[in-house]
Design a protein around this motif. Structure first.
Motif, PDB file in Angstrom:
ATOM      1  N   ARG A  78       2.336   9.161   0.257  1.00 16.39           N
ATOM      2  CA  ARG A  78       2.281   8.540   1.467  1.00 16.39           C
ATOM      3  C   ARG A  78       1.187   7.213   1.225  1.00 16.39           C
ATOM      4  N   ILE A  79      -0.162   7.638   0.822  1.00 11.36           N
ATOM      5  CA  ILE A  79      -1.215   6.526   0.854  1.00 11.36           C
ATOM      6  C   ILE A  79      -1.034   5.398  -0.429  1.00 11.36           C
ATOM      7  N   ARG A  80      -1.181   5.202  -0.078  1.00 10.90           N
ATOM      8  CA  ARG A  80      -1.286   4.293  -0.988  1.00 10.90           C
ATOM      9  C   ARG A  80      -2.169   3.293  -1.640  1.00 10.90           C
ATOM     10  N   LEU A  81      -2.925   2.276  -2.264  1.00 10.17           N
ATOM     11  CA  LEU A  81      -3.662   2.007  -2.676  1.00 10.17           C
ATOM     12  C   LEU A  81      -4.858   1.247  -1.800  1.00 10.17           C
ATOM     13  N   ARG A 101      -4.115   1.500   1.483  1.00  8.70           N
ATOM     14  CA  ARG A 101      -4.736   1.873   2.329  1.00  8.70           C
ATOM     15  C   ARG A 101      -6.591   2.386   2.254  1.00  8.70           C
ATOM     16  N   ALA A 102      -5.546   3.298   0.934  1.00  9.73           N
ATOM     17  CA  ALA A 102      -6.582   3.939   0.052  1.00  9.73           C
ATOM     18  C   ALA A 102      -7.908   3.354  -0.291  1.00  9.73           C
ATOM     19  N   ALA A 103      -8.469   2.326  -0.575  1.00  6.07           N
ATOM     20  CA  ALA A 103      -9.259   1.239  -0.212  1.00  6.07           C
ATOM     21  C   ALA A 103      -9.687   0.478   0.531  1.00  6.07           C
ATOM     22  N   THR A 140     -10.195   7.594  -4.483  1.00  7.05           N
ATOM     23  CA  THR A 140     -10.161   8.320  -6.032  1.00  7.05           C
ATOM     24  C   THR A 140      -9.131   9.084  -6.453  1.00  7.05           C
ATOM     25  N   VAL A 141      -8.727  10.035  -6.027  1.00  9.98           N
ATOM     26  CA  VAL A 141      -7.647  10.255  -5.751  1.00  9.98           C
ATOM     27  C   VAL A 141      -6.162   9.930  -6.255  1.00  9.98           C
ATOM     28  N   SER A 142      -5.876   9.076  -5.375  1.00  9.22           N
ATOM     29  CA  SER A 142      -4.885   7.905  -5.771  1.00  9.22           C
ATOM     30  C   SER A 142      -4.876   6.902  -6.974  1.00  9.22           C
ATOM     31  N   VAL A 143      -6.254   6.856  -7.114  1.00  6.26           N
ATOM     32  CA  VAL A 143      -6.259   5.542  -8.539  1.00  6.26           C
ATOM     33  C   VAL A 143      -6.156   6.784  -9.422  1.00  6.26           C
ATOM     34  N   ASP A 144      -6.298   8.247  -9.237  1.00  3.66           N
ATOM     35  CA  ASP A 144      -6.307   9.284 -10.346  1.00  3.66           C
ATOM     36  C   ASP A 144      -4.672   9.180 -10.752  1.00  3.66           C
ATOM     37  N   THR A 145      -3.912   9.536  -9.850  1.00  2.90           N
ATOM     38  CA  THR A 145      -2.761   9.761 -10.438  1.00  2.90           C
ATOM     39  C   THR A 145      -2.297   9.011 -10.277  1.00  2.90           C
ATOM     40  N   THR A 146      -2.667   7.679  -9.821  1.00  2.00           N
ATOM     41  CA  THR A 146      -1.093   6.610 -10.581  1.00  2.00           C
ATOM     42  C   THR A 146      -1.837   6.370 -11.968  1.00  2.00           C
ATOM     43  N   VAL A 200     -20.351  -3.650  -0.650  1.00  2.00           N
ATOM     44  CA  VAL A 200     -19.517  -3.074  -0.151  1.00  2.00           C
ATOM     45  C   VAL A 200     -18.713  -2.738   0.533  1.00  2.00           C
ATOM     46  N   ALA A 201     -19.153  -3.713   2.034  1.00  6.53           N
ATOM     47  CA  ALA A 201     -17.849  -4.268   3.198  1.00  6.53           C
ATOM     48  C   ALA A 201     -16.817  -5.365   2.753  1.00  6.53           C
ATOM     49  N   ALA A 202     -17.457  -5.924   1.484  1.00  9.33           N
ATOM     50  CA  ALA A 202     -17.209  -7.227   1.214  1.00  9.33           C
ATOM     51  C   ALA A 202     -15.955  -6.726  -0.056  1.00  9.33           C
ATOM     52  N   ALA A 203     -16.674  -6.195  -1.122  1.00 11.24           N
ATOM     53  CA  ALA A 203     -15.563  -5.995  -2.185  1.00 11.24           C
ATOM     54  C   ALA A 203     -13.667  -4.659  -1.615  1.00 11.24           C
ATOM     55  N   VAL A 204     -14.286  -4.231  -0.323  1.00 13.47           N
ATOM     56  CA  VAL A 204     -13.541  -3.021   0.678  1.00 13.47           C
ATOM     57  C   VAL A 204     -11.963  -4.111   0.840  1.00 13.47           C
ATOM     58  N   VAL A 205     -12.810  -5.747   1.319  1.00 16.22           N
ATOM     59  CA  VAL A 205     -12.017  -6.567   1.813  1.00 16.22           C
ATOM     60  C   VAL A 205     -11.389  -7.135   0.879  1.00 16.22           C
ATOM     61  N   ALA A 206     -12.003  -7.737  -0.726  1.00 18.90           N
ATOM     62  CA  ALA A 206     -11.375  -8.107  -1.159  1.00 18.90           C
ATOM     63  C   ALA A 206     -10.612  -7.531  -2.216  1.00 18.90           C
ATOM     64  N   VAL A 207     -10.446  -6.224  -1.779  1.00 21.66           N
ATOM     65  CA  VAL A 207      -9.340  -5.330  -3.103  1.00 21.66           C
ATOM     66  C   VAL A 207      -8.418  -4.964  -2.600  1.00 21.66           C
ATOM     67  N   SER A 208      -9.205  -4.523  -0.956  1.00 19.47           N
ATOM     68  CA  SER A 208      -7.869  -4.486  -0.230  1.00 19.47           C
ATOM     69  C   SER A 208      -6.471  -5.620   0.221  1.00 19.47           C
ATOM     70  N   ALA A 209      -7.302  -6.583   0.224  1.00 19.66           N
ATOM     71  CA  ALA A 209      -6.178  -8.028  -0.009  1.00 19.66           C
ATOM     72  C   ALA A 209      -5.498  -8.261  -0.618  1.00 19.66           C
ATOM     73  N   ASN A 210      -5.987  -7.577  -2.345  1.00 15.68           N
ATOM     74  CA  ASN A 210      -5.364  -8.029  -3.507  1.00 15.68           C
ATOM     75  C   ASN A 210      -4.228  -8.017  -3.572  1.00 15.68           C
ATOM     76  N   PRO A 211      -3.253  -9.554  -3.726  1.00 18.75           N
ATOM     77  CA  PRO A 211      -1.770  -9.142  -3.854  1.00 18.75           C
ATOM     78  C   PRO A 211      -0.986  -7.635  -4.673  1.00 18.75           C
ATOM     79  N   ARG A 212      -1.676  -8.044  -6.115  1.00 23.19           N
ATOM     80  CA  ARG A 212      -1.193  -6.756  -7.135  1.00 23.19           C
ATOM     81  C   ARG A 212      -1.816  -5.251  -6.396  1.00 23.19           C
ATOM     82  N   VAL A 213      -2.967  -5.460  -5.875  1.00 24.33           N
ATOM     83  CA  VAL A 213      -2.841  -4.057  -5.113  1.00 24.33           C
ATOM     84  C   VAL A 213      -1.887  -4.042  -4.324  1.00 24.33           C
ATOM     85  N   ARG A 214      -1.686  -4.782  -2.926  1.00 25.49           N
ATOM     86  CA  ARG A 214      -0.821  -4.961  -2.253  1.00 25.49           C
ATOM     87  C   ARG A 214       0.832  -4.128  -2.003  1.00 25.49           C
ATOM     88  N   ARG A 215       1.220  -5.079  -3.210  1.00 23.71           N
ATOM     89  CA  ARG A 215       1.978  -5.016  -3.740  1.00 23.71           C
ATOM     90  C   ARG A 215       2.681  -3.346  -4.530  1.00 23.71           C
TER      91      ARG A 215
END
Length: 415
Positions: free
Chosen positions: A277-280, A282-284, A332-338, A390-405
């Motif tokens: 239920r937790i996707r990348l 949101r985890a980011a 990290t667990v979300s990434v590891d499991t994936t 850190v804040a800028a990296a979170v925004v960039a990754v969570s908004a990344n189209p590939r991560v959201r897909r």
């Protein structure tokens, strides 16, 4: 978390060996940091000493993954623990005999870091082989929980030992933990931990790197890991001990670090219960909590001493570290499991090595950059800059189209 997995002899040997190794890993950095301060290190010199452990880790981690594919992982794990034990024991001996100086302390830290490079690849990549694919998700969570328990014991113990005894005592205890880990890894069955032969060393490295480069969601996640570790290592691991000495003291600093690691356990538990239920994306976002302790440390160093009770600072810093580590562990667990589910088995060791490099590469950079940045703008502003990164990296990754897909559809390794 499925504790029944510990009934499997191979997994139990792996879990106990990792637990002991992480106790030593928790003790080592805090002991090295305060040993350097006791030898007269300033923020620049302390950054060099703590970075000395991370640099060989980064340099050797890819080769550690390839070596783990060619030698029995049981042998690699045992050898890595021996190397780490020697590094900590050597530093303890130098300090106890009065022969230590900052360059020698940095060399001992480097030896310990070299052992960690081979340990990570060997013990991470073997997990699926030990428990089988159906139990991999539960084993991943349990494995990380064991790691976090070891870090809680190691970091808290390190704080207590440097506060009530000396850094060399903490280093000696850490060396013993790695020594006992050798015995635990010796119980890993050889038939389970096999080796791969007949393939080019450089070809393995190239295949792993190529897979990471073409897997866009993985690259995006590595960006957040890199920036987060850079900011955390520079702000917390270098300037943090100076803030502790200036405020609430060394033992509370170690206890705050233990609270941080409790957050890792809570994060792993949350990730295990939420499972798919937790996707990348949101985890980011949750991982953005890594900026909170940087803000608290900036306030500790900015406000005049006595304006806020030191124990109040200890409370707020502990709370910030707890939130930061909880968010990081969920991510990290979300990434590891994936990775366990999507990456082909033949590439898994090298992909894990690349993941570890992304995390570790930020550490020495942050540790060495923070000193000159401190000299240029002062500690509070330097910490604020790291929190903004850190804040800028979170925004960039969570908004990344590939991560959201990846977060809204079926997994695809080519995403």
């Amino acid at each position: 978390m499925n504790g029944s997995l510990l009934r499997l002899p191979a997994f139990r040997a792996l879990w106990v060996g990792r637990l002991l190794s992480w106790i030593g890993s928790g003790l080592g950095p805090i002991a090295f940091a305060f040993a350097a301060i006791d030898l007269g290190a300033d923020p620049v010199e302390l950054g060099v000493v703590v970075a000395s452990r991370a640099v060989p880790n980064v340099v050797l981690i890819l080769f550690g993954g390839a070596v783990s594919d060619r030698l029995p992982k049981r042998t690699v794990a045992m050898g890595a623990s021996i190397l780490s034990a020697v590094g900590l024991a050597g530093a303890a001996g130098l300090l106890a005999t009065g022969l230590a100086d900052l360059p020698l302390l940095a060399v001992a830290a480097a030896v310990s870091g070299a052992g960690a490079a081979f340990f990570a690849s060997a013990t991470n990549a073997v997990l699926c082989d030990v428990v089988g694919e159906p139990l991999t998700r539960a084993a991943t969570v349990l494995n990380r929980t064991g790691m976090n328990i070891g870090l809680v014991v190691g970091i808290a113990g390190g704080g207590i030992l440097v506060g009530f005894a000396t850094p060399e005592v903490a280093l000696a205890v850490g060396s013993l933990a790695f020594t006992f880990a050798v015995a635990a890894f010796a119980a890993l069955p050889r038939r389970v931990i096999g080796s791969i032969r007949g393939r080019s060393f450089t070809r393995d490295l190239a295949d792993g790197l190529a897979f990471v480069v073409r897997t866009k969601w993985l690259l995006a996640c590595l960006t957040l890991v890199f920036v987060g570790q850079l900011a955390f290592a520079g702000g917390v691991q270098v300037l943090g001990p100076f803030a502790a000495d200036d405020s609430f003291g060394r033992t509370p600093w170690g206890l705050a670090g233990a609270v941080q690691t409790v957050g890792l356990i809570v994060g792993a538990t949350i990730a295990g219960r939420l499972r798919a239920r937790i996707r990348l994306p949101r985890a980011a976002v949750v991982a953005g909590g890594m900026g909170l302790p940087l803000v608290v440390l900036a306030l500790i160093l900015q406000l005049p001493r006595g304006v806020v009770d030191p124990l109040h600072w200890f409370f707020w810093l502990s709370l910030a570290l707890f939130a930061a580590s909880t968010g990081l562990q969920v991510f990290t667990v979300s990434v590891d499991t994936t990775v366990q589910l999507l990456v082909p088995r033949a590439l898994r060791t090298q992909v894990y090595a690349c993941l570890t490099v992304a995390a570790l590469a930020g550490m020495p950079i942050g540790q060495m950059v923070i000193g000159p940045l401190y000299d240029l703008v002062g500690a509070p502003l330097a910490l604020a800059i790291l929190a903004a990164l850190v804040a800028a990296a979170v925004v960039a990754v969570s908004a990344n189209p590939r991560v959201r897909r990846l977060g809204s559809s079926s997994f695809s390794s080519s995403s």
